[in-house]
Design a protein around this motif. Structure first.
Motif, PDB file in Angstrom:
ATOM      1  N   UNK A 124     109.128  32.262  85.269  1.00  0.00           N
ATOM      2  CA  UNK A 124     109.109  33.720  85.449  1.00  0.00           C
ATOM      3  C   UNK A 124     107.909  34.126  86.307  1.00  0.00           C
ATOM      4  N   UNK A 125     106.735  33.583  85.963  1.00  0.00           N
ATOM      5  CA  UNK A 125     105.518  33.921  86.714  1.00  0.00           C
ATOM      6  C   UNK A 125     105.645  33.473  88.174  1.00  0.00           C
ATOM      7  N   UNK A 126     106.191  32.267  88.371  1.00  0.00           N
ATOM      8  CA  UNK A 126     106.336  31.749  89.739  1.00  0.00           C
ATOM      9  C   UNK A 126     107.339  32.585  90.527  1.00  0.00           C
ATOM     10  N   UNK A 133     113.680  39.309  92.541  1.00  0.00           N
ATOM     11  CA  UNK A 133     114.134  40.437  91.739  1.00  0.00           C
ATOM     12  C   UNK A 133     114.811  39.957  90.462  1.00  0.00           C
ATOM     13  N   UNK A 134     115.081  40.888  89.584  1.00  0.00           N
ATOM     14  CA  UNK A 134     115.670  40.551  88.276  1.00  0.00           C
ATOM     15  C   UNK A 134     116.990  39.804  88.442  1.00  0.00           C
ATOM     16  N   UNK A 135     117.124  38.752  87.666  1.00  0.00           N
ATOM     17  CA  UNK A 135     118.396  38.027  87.597  1.00  0.00           C
ATOM     18  C   UNK A 135     118.767  37.233  88.837  1.00  0.00           C
ATOM     19  N   UNK A 136     117.786  36.880  89.662  1.00  0.00           N
ATOM     20  CA  UNK A 136     118.140  36.209  90.928  1.00  0.00           C
ATOM     21  C   UNK A 136     117.836  34.716  90.932  1.00  0.00           C
ATOM     22  N   UNK A 137     117.182  34.210  89.878  1.00  0.00           N
ATOM     23  CA  UNK A 137     116.826  32.783  89.864  1.00  0.00           C
ATOM     24  C   UNK A 137     117.618  32.076  88.765  1.00  0.00           C
ATOM     25  N   UNK A 138     118.647  31.318  89.142  1.00  0.00           N
ATOM     26  CA  UNK A 138     119.463  30.670  88.109  1.00  0.00           C
ATOM     27  C   UNK A 138     118.773  29.456  87.502  1.00  0.00           C
ATOM     28  N   UNK A 159     116.602  33.073  69.850  1.00  0.00           N
ATOM     29  CA  UNK A 159     115.268  33.393  70.364  1.00  0.00           C
ATOM     30  C   UNK A 159     115.185  33.141  71.863  1.00  0.00           C
ATOM     31  N   UNK A 160     115.789  32.048  72.317  1.00  0.00           N
ATOM     32  CA  UNK A 160     115.684  31.752  73.749  1.00  0.00           C
ATOM     33  C   UNK A 160     116.600  32.683  74.555  1.00  0.00           C
ATOM     34  N   UNK A 161     117.750  33.049  73.977  1.00  0.00           N
ATOM     35  CA  UNK A 161     118.658  33.963  74.689  1.00  0.00           C
ATOM     36  C   UNK A 161     118.006  35.332  74.881  1.00  0.00           C
ATOM     37  N   UNK A 162     117.200  35.721  73.873  1.00  0.00           N
ATOM     38  CA  UNK A 162     116.559  37.043  73.943  1.00  0.00           C
ATOM     39  C   UNK A 162     115.696  37.173  75.198  1.00  0.00           C
ATOM     40  N   UNK A 163     115.205  36.018  75.666  1.00  0.00           N
ATOM     41  CA  UNK A 163     114.346  36.031  76.845  1.00  0.00           C
ATOM     42  C   UNK A 163     115.082  36.509  78.101  1.00  0.00           C
ATOM     43  N   UNK A 164     116.406  36.410  78.078  1.00  0.00           N
ATOM     44  CA  UNK A 164     117.196  36.766  79.274  1.00  0.00           C
ATOM     45  C   UNK A 164     117.852  38.138  79.146  1.00  0.00           C
ATOM     46  N   UNK A 165     117.626  38.803  77.997  1.00  0.00           N
ATOM     47  CA  UNK A 165     118.469  39.957  77.676  1.00  0.00           C
ATOM     48  C   UNK A 165     117.849  41.316  77.994  1.00  0.00           C
ATOM     49  N   UNK A 166     116.574  41.334  78.422  1.00  0.00           N
ATOM     50  CA  UNK A 166     115.969  42.657  78.625  1.00  0.00           C
ATOM     51  C   UNK A 166     116.266  43.242  80.004  1.00  0.00           C
ATOM     52  N   UNK A 167     117.019  42.480  80.826  1.00  0.00           N
ATOM     53  CA  UNK A 167     117.395  43.007  82.130  1.00  0.00           C
ATOM     54  C   UNK A 167     116.271  42.966  83.155  1.00  0.00           C
TER      55      UNK A 167
END
Ligand SMILES: *Cc1c(COP(=O)(O)O)cnc(C)c1O
Length: 410
Positions: A124-126, A133-138, A159-167
């Motif tokens: 995420x930091x990299x 932009x959001x949602x662009x790195x698969x 818990x890990x899915x939650x990391x992808x859910x805030x948009x």
């Protein structure tokens, strides 16, 4: 400068033939030529066959995805494909990024397999650092469905899915991946359980609102045995996902050994796979010894009669397993020459008493064919008490990989 004669010849045409055999075997029916995306596993220097030759060859054979162990291997794969001028493949880093490697994942557009929170933090930091932009790195999220090696288990999934859910995350779950640990067991029991658990976990991922494109499951054994076209495709149909499988060994011409017995479909496909690699050296010198002379360290071999011995430029530091001492053989003049005495670090001695006319400079085949005789990695594995994967990946880097004949006939 001429180099010490211990080298590996690679037939890229054979490698490409094997890719095509797998593509055809994983087609659900003749009308649908490619329902399953076959990612070509080229980890560990393409199973010792040489990444520089095999990665571009896989792309030319039609592979759109290549699989490597590490970020370093991914970077090297990018470079070799660019140098060869082939289409840019997607590159999956199946061992995941290690700490501090996420900038390279971004810079070289690698797809990381992930299963730990800190991997997401670093990626995420990299991604933010280079303005994604959001949602662009698969990324491909690995599910642990039974192997207990990598992946999130059922208890950690939410818990890990939650990391992808805030948009807001730059990361997106592009694929779900799992690894089958017993696809070579012909009763299929363990695989059935793993696939059932996979389906239940996929259901939870979709229910959470994520839409991964790929379901990425299955090694050579799973592809050859038909698990991939049958079971994997049916799970994919159910959830509207695309199927991806990850064959390795079969691309290099070998089918895994099935236990307790081999399914018929595997035997049929085994016959279509072609050997890709030949490992060779040369006779350094030939000597005659009288009966009673010992050979090599600790004199583990004693000449039983007057013998002719050939010294070879290969040892265990080249990957010739020391367990082949007094057990293995090589090919000289189209005949088998037994290895006598202990294999040394850089040298080995073979008995050529029965082979006439052997002289210094003669070509010696360690793995491959010469005349009507051949020695396979499976045979080395039996001699050494290991598996063909380890035989291939043990061939040392100092044995140069060069292009051999285009295709090795079956
Ligand atoms: C090595 C590996 C493969 C390929 O396995 P083969 O048995 O050589 O086909 C596939 N998936 C993962 C995760 C692997 O580590």
């Amino acid at each position: 400068m001429n180099s010490r004669p211990c080298w590996v010849e690679i037939s890229t045409g054979s490698f490409q033939n094997n890719y095509q055999v797998l593509v055809q075997s994983s087609a659900a029916d003749a009308a649908d030529a490619r329902p399953v995306e076959l990612l070509a596993i080229v980890k560990a220097d393409a199973y010792g066959h040489g990444l520089a030759l095999c990665a571009p060859a896989a792309v030319q054979a039609g592979a759109r995805w290549l699989g490597v162990t590490s970020v370093e291997e991914g970077v090297a794969t990018r470079k070799f494909c660019a140098e060869a001028g082939v289409a840019e493949p997607e590159i999956l880093v199946i061992g995941g990024p290690f700490p501090g490697q996420s900038a390279d994942v971004m810079a070289h557009r690698l797809t990381a397999v992930v299963w730990q929170g800190w991997q997401l933090d670093e990626l995420e930091a990299a991604a933010r650092a280079v303005g994604c932009e959001a949602g662009t790195v698969p990324v491909h999220l690995e599910l642990d469905t039974g192997m207990s090696r990598q992946g999130v288990g059922t208890g950690e999934l939410d818990a890990i899915l939650a990391r992808f859910l805030d948009g807001r995350s730059a990361l997106r779950v592009g694929g779900l991946m799992t690894h089958l640990y017993a696809a070579d067991e012909s009763d299929g029991e363990a695989t059935r359980e793993q696939l059932e658990l996979t389906a239940r976990m996929v259901e939870r991922v979709l229910a959470a609102g994520l839409k991964p494109e790929w379901l990425n499951v299955g090694n050579s054994a799973a592809v050859l045995a038909g698990i991939v076209p049958r079971e994997l495709l049916s799970i994919c149909d159910r959830f509207g996902m695309k199927a991806m499988a990850r064959p390795g060994l079969a691309l290099y011409g070998l089918a895994p050994e099935f236990v307790p017995d081999e399914p018929e479909v595997v035997s049929e496909l085994r016959g279509k796979l072609r050997r890709v690699l030949e490992w060779k050296t040369r006779v350094v010198s030939v000597r005659s010894v009288e009966a009673g002379r010992v050979v090599g360290y600790n004199g583990t071999f004693v000449a039983t009669e007057p013998m002719r011995l050939a010294l070879l430029a290969v040892g265990y530091a080249d990957g010739l397993n020391r367990a082949l001492s007094n057990r293995g053989a090589v090919l000289i003049g189209g005949q088998r020459a037994p290895i006598v005495g202990r294999i040394s670090m850089d040298q080995a001695v073979v008995d050529v008493t029965e082979i006439s006319g052997v002289v210094a400079g003669d070509e010696v085949v360690l793995l491959g064919q010469q005349g009507a005789e051949s020695i396979t990695a499976e045979e080395h594995a039996r001699w050494a008490g290991t598996i063909p994967w380890e035989i291939f990946t043990s061939i040392a880097a100092r044995a140069k990989r060069i292009k051999g004949v285009e295709q090795i006939s079956a």
